[in-house]
Structure formats: C-alpha cells, structure tokens
Design a protein around this motif. Structure first.
Motif, PDB file in Angstrom:
ATOM      1  N   ASP A 236      -0.560  -6.672 -10.994  1.00 41.32           N
ATOM      2  CA  ASP A 236      -0.659  -5.871 -12.208  1.00 41.32           C
ATOM      3  C   ASP A 236       0.192  -4.609 -12.135  1.00 41.32           C
ATOM      4  OD1 ASP A 236      -2.316  -4.927 -10.171  1.00 41.32           O
ATOM      5  OD2 ASP A 236      -3.665  -3.926 -11.575  1.00 41.32           O
ATOM      6  N   ARG A 237       0.822  -4.346 -10.984  1.00 41.26           N
ATOM      7  CA  ARG A 237       1.628  -3.136 -10.805  1.00 41.26           C
ATOM      8  C   ARG A 237       3.096  -3.443 -10.497  1.00 41.26           C
ATOM      9  NH1 ARG A 237      -1.472   1.256  -9.167  1.00 41.26           N
ATOM     10  NH2 ARG A 237       0.340   2.521  -9.762  1.00 41.26           N
ATOM     11  N   PHE A 238       3.347  -4.599  -9.861  1.00 44.10           N
ATOM     12  CA  PHE A 238       4.703  -4.952  -9.451  1.00 44.10           C
ATOM     13  C   PHE A 238       5.269  -6.042 -10.361  1.00 44.10           C
ATOM     14  CE2 PHE A 238       3.057  -3.882  -4.983  1.00 44.10           C
ATOM     15  CZ  PHE A 238       3.460  -2.555  -5.094  1.00 44.10           C
ATOM     16  N   VAL A 239       6.534  -5.872 -10.752  1.00 42.36           N
ATOM     17  CA  VAL A 239       7.210  -6.812 -11.642  1.00 42.36           C
ATOM     18  C   VAL A 239       8.422  -7.356 -10.883  1.00 42.36           C
ATOM     19  CG1 VAL A 239       8.333  -7.115 -13.879  1.00 42.36           C
ATOM     20  CG2 VAL A 239       6.474  -5.445 -13.631  1.00 42.36           C
ATOM     21  N   PRO A 240       8.324  -8.552 -10.310  1.00 41.95           N
ATOM     22  CA  PRO A 240       9.422  -9.043  -9.464  1.00 41.95           C
ATOM     23  C   PRO A 240      10.617  -9.548 -10.274  1.00 41.95           C
ATOM     24  CG  PRO A 240       7.636 -10.648  -9.530  1.00 41.95           C
ATOM     25  CD  PRO A 240       7.150  -9.444 -10.275  1.00 41.95           C
ATOM     26  N   PHE A 241      11.812  -9.159  -9.831  1.00 43.79           N
ATOM     27  CA  PHE A 241      13.073  -9.671 -10.365  1.00 43.79           C
ATOM     28  C   PHE A 241      13.753 -10.475  -9.257  1.00 43.79           C
ATOM     29  CE2 PHE A 241      14.810  -7.399 -14.348  1.00 43.79           C
ATOM     30  CZ  PHE A 241      13.562  -7.404 -14.953  1.00 43.79           C
ATOM     31  N   ALA A 242      14.385 -11.572  -9.640  1.00 38.57           N
ATOM     32  CA  ALA A 242      14.990 -12.503  -8.693  1.00 38.57           C
ATOM     33  C   ALA A 242      16.490 -12.279  -8.564  1.00 38.57           C
ATOM     34  CB  ALA A 242      14.725 -13.944  -9.147  1.00 38.57           C
ATOM     35  N   GLN A 243      17.073 -12.825  -7.509  1.00 44.11           N
ATOM     36  CA  GLN A 243      18.519 -12.914  -7.378  1.00 44.11           C
ATOM     37  C   GLN A 243      18.939 -14.355  -7.636  1.00 44.11           C
ATOM     38  OE1 GLN A 243      18.476 -11.837  -3.043  1.00 44.11           O
ATOM     39  NE2 GLN A 243      19.949 -13.505  -2.855  1.00 44.11           N
ATOM     40  N   VAL A 244      20.217 -14.563  -7.948  1.00 43.70           N
ATOM     41  CA  VAL A 244      20.724 -15.904  -8.217  1.00 43.70           C
ATOM     42  C   VAL A 244      22.086 -16.068  -7.537  1.00 43.70           C
ATOM     43  CG1 VAL A 244      19.514 -16.135 -10.424  1.00 43.70           C
ATOM     44  CG2 VAL A 244      21.838 -15.187 -10.381  1.00 43.70           C
TER      45      VAL A 244
ATOM     46  N   ALA B 180      10.067 -12.169  -2.190  1.00 46.45           N
ATOM     47  CA  ALA B 180       9.780 -11.112  -3.160  1.00 46.45           C
ATOM     48  C   ALA B 180       8.403 -11.302  -3.781  1.00 46.45           C
ATOM     49  CB  ALA B 180      10.849 -11.085  -4.252  1.00 46.45           C
ATOM     50  N   LEU B 181       8.047 -12.539  -4.071  1.00 43.87           N
ATOM     51  CA  LEU B 181       6.723 -12.800  -4.639  1.00 43.87           C
ATOM     52  C   LEU B 181       5.621 -12.444  -3.646  1.00 43.87           C
ATOM     53  CD1 LEU B 181       7.365 -16.205  -6.459  1.00 43.87           C
ATOM     54  CD2 LEU B 181       7.319 -13.901  -7.451  1.00 43.87           C
ATOM     55  N   GLU B 182       5.878 -12.661  -2.365  1.00 42.21           N
ATOM     56  CA  GLU B 182       4.894 -12.280  -1.351  1.00 42.21           C
ATOM     57  C   GLU B 182       4.740 -10.759  -1.285  1.00 42.21           C
ATOM     58  OE1 GLU B 182       5.639 -14.025   2.448  1.00 42.21           O
ATOM     59  OE2 GLU B 182       5.940 -16.047   1.636  1.00 42.21           O
ATOM     60  N   VAL B 183       5.866 -10.033  -1.368  1.00 41.49           N
ATOM     61  CA  VAL B 183       5.803  -8.571  -1.344  1.00 41.49           C
ATOM     62  C   VAL B 183       5.007  -8.049  -2.533  1.00 41.49           C
ATOM     63  CG1 VAL B 183       7.202  -6.471  -1.558  1.00 41.49           C
ATOM     64  CG2 VAL B 183       7.936  -8.301  -0.021  1.00 41.49           C
ATOM     65  N   CYS B 184       5.172  -8.690  -3.692  1.00 41.01           N
ATOM     66  CA  CYS B 184       4.526  -8.217  -4.924  1.00 41.01           C
ATOM     67  C   CYS B 184       3.109  -8.747  -5.106  1.00 41.01           C
ATOM     68  CB  CYS B 184       5.376  -8.618  -6.135  1.00 41.01           C
ATOM     69  SG  CYS B 184       6.996  -7.807  -6.216  1.00 41.01           S
ATOM     70  N   ALA B 185       2.737  -9.765  -4.355  1.00 38.68           N
ATOM     71  CA  ALA B 185       1.455 -10.438  -4.575  1.00 38.68           C
ATOM     72  C   ALA B 185       0.232  -9.535  -4.462  1.00 38.68           C
ATOM     73  CB  ALA B 185       1.325 -11.620  -3.613  1.00 38.68           C
TER      74      ALA B 185
ATOM     75  N   GLU C 128       3.084   3.439 -13.428  1.00 40.88           N
ATOM     76  CA  GLU C 128       2.147   2.341 -13.687  1.00 40.88           C
ATOM     77  C   GLU C 128       2.704   1.010 -13.222  1.00 40.88           C
ATOM     78  OE1 GLU C 128       0.182  -0.013 -17.522  1.00 40.88           O
ATOM     79  OE2 GLU C 128       1.185   1.907 -17.801  1.00 40.88           O
ATOM     80  N   LEU C 129       3.956   0.729 -13.571  1.00 40.22           N
ATOM     81  CA  LEU C 129       4.612  -0.529 -13.223  1.00 40.22           C
ATOM     82  C   LEU C 129       5.930  -0.237 -12.528  1.00 40.22           C
ATOM     83  CD1 LEU C 129       4.226  -2.622 -16.521  1.00 40.22           C
ATOM     84  CD2 LEU C 129       2.838  -2.813 -14.450  1.00 40.22           C
ATOM     85  N   GLN C 130       6.275  -1.116 -11.605  1.00 44.78           N
ATOM     86  CA  GLN C 130       7.512  -0.966 -10.848  1.00 44.78           C
ATOM     87  C   GLN C 130       8.236  -2.314 -10.843  1.00 44.78           C
ATOM     88  OE1 GLN C 130       7.611  -0.565  -6.376  1.00 44.78           O
ATOM     89  NE2 GLN C 130       7.825   1.604  -6.862  1.00 44.78           N
ATOM     90  N   VAL C 131       9.435  -2.337 -11.414  1.00 44.47           N
ATOM     91  CA  VAL C 131      10.277  -3.529 -11.309  1.00 44.47           C
ATOM     92  C   VAL C 131      10.846  -3.565  -9.897  1.00 44.47           C
ATOM     93  CG1 VAL C 131      12.368  -4.685 -12.134  1.00 44.47           C
ATOM     94  CG2 VAL C 131      10.834  -3.561 -13.765  1.00 44.47           C
TER      95      VAL C 131
ATOM     96  N   GLU D 223       0.826  -1.208   0.000  1.00 42.15           N
ATOM     97  CA  GLU D 223       0.000   0.000   0.000  1.00 42.15           C
ATOM     98  C   GLU D 223       0.861   1.259   0.000  1.00 42.15           C
ATOM     99  OE1 GLU D 223      -2.980   0.102   2.986  1.00 42.15           O
ATOM    100  OE2 GLU D 223      -3.944  -1.768   2.341  1.00 42.15           O
ATOM    101  N   ALA D 224       1.948   1.244   0.770  1.00 40.18           N
ATOM    102  CA  ALA D 224       2.833   2.406   0.799  1.00 40.18           C
ATOM    103  C   ALA D 224       3.496   2.618  -0.559  1.00 40.18           C
ATOM    104  CB  ALA D 224       3.889   2.231   1.889  1.00 40.18           C
ATOM    105  N   ARG D 225       3.929   1.542  -1.176  1.00 34.01           N
ATOM    106  CA  ARG D 225       4.559   1.649  -2.493  1.00 34.01           C
ATOM    107  C   ARG D 225       3.558   2.149  -3.526  1.00 34.01           C
ATOM    108  NH1 ARG D 225       9.606  -1.593  -2.471  1.00 34.01           N
ATOM    109  NH2 ARG D 225       9.718  -1.247  -4.726  1.00 34.01           N
ATOM    110  N   LEU D 226       2.372   1.583  -3.508  1.00 33.52           N
ATOM    111  CA  LEU D 226       1.361   1.970  -4.494  1.00 33.52           C
ATOM    112  C   LEU D 226       0.960   3.435  -4.344  1.00 33.52           C
ATOM    113  CD1 LEU D 226      -0.831  -1.251  -4.393  1.00 33.52           C
ATOM    114  CD2 LEU D 226       0.500  -0.448  -6.357  1.00 33.52           C
TER     115      LEU D 226
END
Length: 330
Positions: free
Chosen positions: A110-118, A101-106, A70-73, A58-61
C-alpha cells in the motif's frame, strides 16, 4: 493524503550470479561490506556504494514517514538496464531484477509502487516483458533515455511506447550511460552537466523525431530530474524551429505545442528552477520526485515545493500528489 514520490530507486540485497544465469560478461554484482552497507560492482570495478535503504522496507518506510511521503514509486537503478547486452541476455536480467523488485516492495504494497525495467534493445521482447511485469504486480516501467546511439525516436522504441500507450502503462524516463571524457570525468561533471543534457536531448527527439505525432496522447510519460535543461532552453528550441525549418521544422507543430504531452519530476532543488518548470510546462505537469536514496537526491522529499511560495495551495497539492495519481492511473 501525503506526498507521492515518483522518483526513487532500489537495489536488492542479493541477486543470482549473472555469469551463471545469463552467460559470460561484465555484469553488476553486489559486494556486501557490512550488515547495512554494500557496493555495486561492475566486474572488478566499484560502481556505487549503497546502504540498506535501497532494499530494506522498514528503513524506507521510516524515511517516508519522516518526510510525509504516502506512496513511493520504486524503480530500478539504471546500471541494471543492460542495454548493451544481447537481447536474450537482457531479457533474463530484466526478469531477475523485476521479480526482485516485487520482493523489495512486498512488505508494504500500500506504500510502494514498483516500476519494471525492460530489454529496450529488442522492441518485441520489451513489450513482452512490460506486459509480464504489469501482470505480475508492477505498475509502470522505467526506461533509459537512449539505447546506444538510438534515441527515443528510434523506430523500435516508438513501437514500445505505442505498446505502453495501448496497455495504459506509465513510462518514467531516466538518463543513464552519460559519455565520459577528460573534461567530464572531473567533479562528477557527467552528472552535473551530462545528465541534464541527455534528458534535454531525448525530449527534443520525441518532438523533432515525430514521436508525439505518432503515439496516442494517452501515453503517460515523464522525465526525471526536471526534464534536464529542456525548460531553460525551450525559447532557443522554438526560435530555431521557426528560423531554420529546413533543418528543424520537421515536427507537425512547433515545440511549444507539445508541452502537454509529458511530465517531469521536481528534482531541481531550487524554487527558482521549479518556478521555471511550472511557468513552462504548467503546474499540472510537475510531480514530486527525490532520487531517493542516493546522495544527490532531495531530503526532506518535496522540500523544494515547501519553499516555493509562488505556488497556490491547489498547485502545490497537484505537484505533491494529484499529478502523480493521474500519471499512475489511479
């Protein structure tokens, strides 16, 4: 049809005790200071103070809406990379933070685009985790610009980049682990001078290390912080390639021939610097980024583009969203 921000970070508001999950080590943990504030700790040392914008959708949005984003990676904070750990430990850490990260973006897919670490120190494990993360809902990966003394032309890292090209996984390169010294430990000099130099050095490695000659041009790769100091010093780089081919002319083509192989974000803050990026790389290679929610980032997001009166409407629109859509494969 708002802005796409390709450079933001997250921090979960909690994660398992890594000493228990992974084994003994100086791992990151979170000290909760209040309902909205916390501190990332490395062992007993404070690393960075953060607030709820790092984990609260909610804070990010609310900030995204205020800035017309519109979208945030949403990428990892680099302290979580753990490239100095054993490979099996780094695999466990990557999986923990990628799932978080998926939980944060869940709450707003439609607004958050999660990128992973490896676990980039182990090419096979990095490829496996990248594929697992993409299958679980991530869209791309963020990597650090080096693993110890191994730069992006290291054979194992090239293998990973080839894997990302083959699987159409976008790669965002973020500087990290800048060396310290008495001269660099004052005035945040590691961030003000070391970080641009780190990014510049890794772009040089991709060119002179022959990576762009070996990796398909289908690889979508972009660098944070405007590519560091690379654009300003391209002329020096080009001159050196021609004047000292015995030492520098090791790539198939001169440096300027590879400018269409990578992108950069717009986190340069000044329209004069943005103009240099556009003049050097082309408007089609620059994407809005903010480094949200950290204090050295840009707010409102895209302000430097707003102030860049030299951009045509089409160029501004490409930087605001069109180039990012292409980078993300949308």
């Amino acid at each position: 049809m708002g802005t796409i921000d390709v450079h933001t970070h997250f921090v979960p508001n909690a994660w398992p005790d890594l000493a228990t999950e992974v084994g003994p080590g100086v791992w990151p943990s979170l000290r909760v200071d209040s309902e909205r504030e916390a501190t990332i700790m490395l062992g007993s040392a404070e690393f960075r103070r953060v607030d709820d914008r790092c984990w609260d959708a909610e804070a990010r949005l609310a900030d995204m809406d205020a800035d017309g984003v519109e979208l945030q990676v949403v990428s990892p904070t680099p302290v979580f990379f753990s490239y100095g750990a054993a490979a099996d430990e780094a695999v466990k850490i990557a999986r923990i933070f990628n799932d978080l990260a998926l939980e944060v973006c869940a709450p707003a897919p439609d607004r958050f685009v999660p990128f992973a670490q490896v676990p980039l120190q182990d090419p096979d494990a990095a490829c496996e985790e990248a594929s697992r993360a993409i299958a679980s809902g991530h869209v791309g990966v963020e990597i650090g610009n080096h693993v110890g003394d191994r730069d992006l032309d290291d054979e194992g890292i090239v293998t990973f980049l080839q894997h990302c090209a083959a699987e159409s996984i976008p790669v965002f390169v973020h500087p990290w682990d800048m060396p310290g010294s008495p001269r660099l430990d004052r005035w945040m000099a590691r961030w003000l001078a070391g970080m641009p130099a780190e990014t510049h050095l890794s772009i040089i490695a991709l060119i002179l290390g022959g990576v762009f000659d070996r990796v398909p041009d289908s690889l979508r790769i972009a660098f944070a912080h405007g590519g560091g100091s690379f654009a300003f010093w391209l002329g020096r780089f080009e001159n050196a390639w021609h004047q000292r081919p015995d030492l520098i002319g090791v790539s198939e083509r001169p440096p300027s021939a590879y400018l269409d192989r990578f992108g950069v974000d717009s986190v340069v803050f000044d329209p004069v610097a943005l103009r240099l990026l556009v003049d050097t790389l082309g408007a089609g290679r620059v994407m809005v980024g903010s480094d949200y929610p950290y204090p050295l980032g840009e707010r409102p997001v895209g302000a430097v583009v707003d102030r860049a009166d030299f951009l045509t409407p089409d160029e501004a629109e490409a930087i605001r969203r069109g180039n990012a859509l292409r980078f993300l494969g949308r």
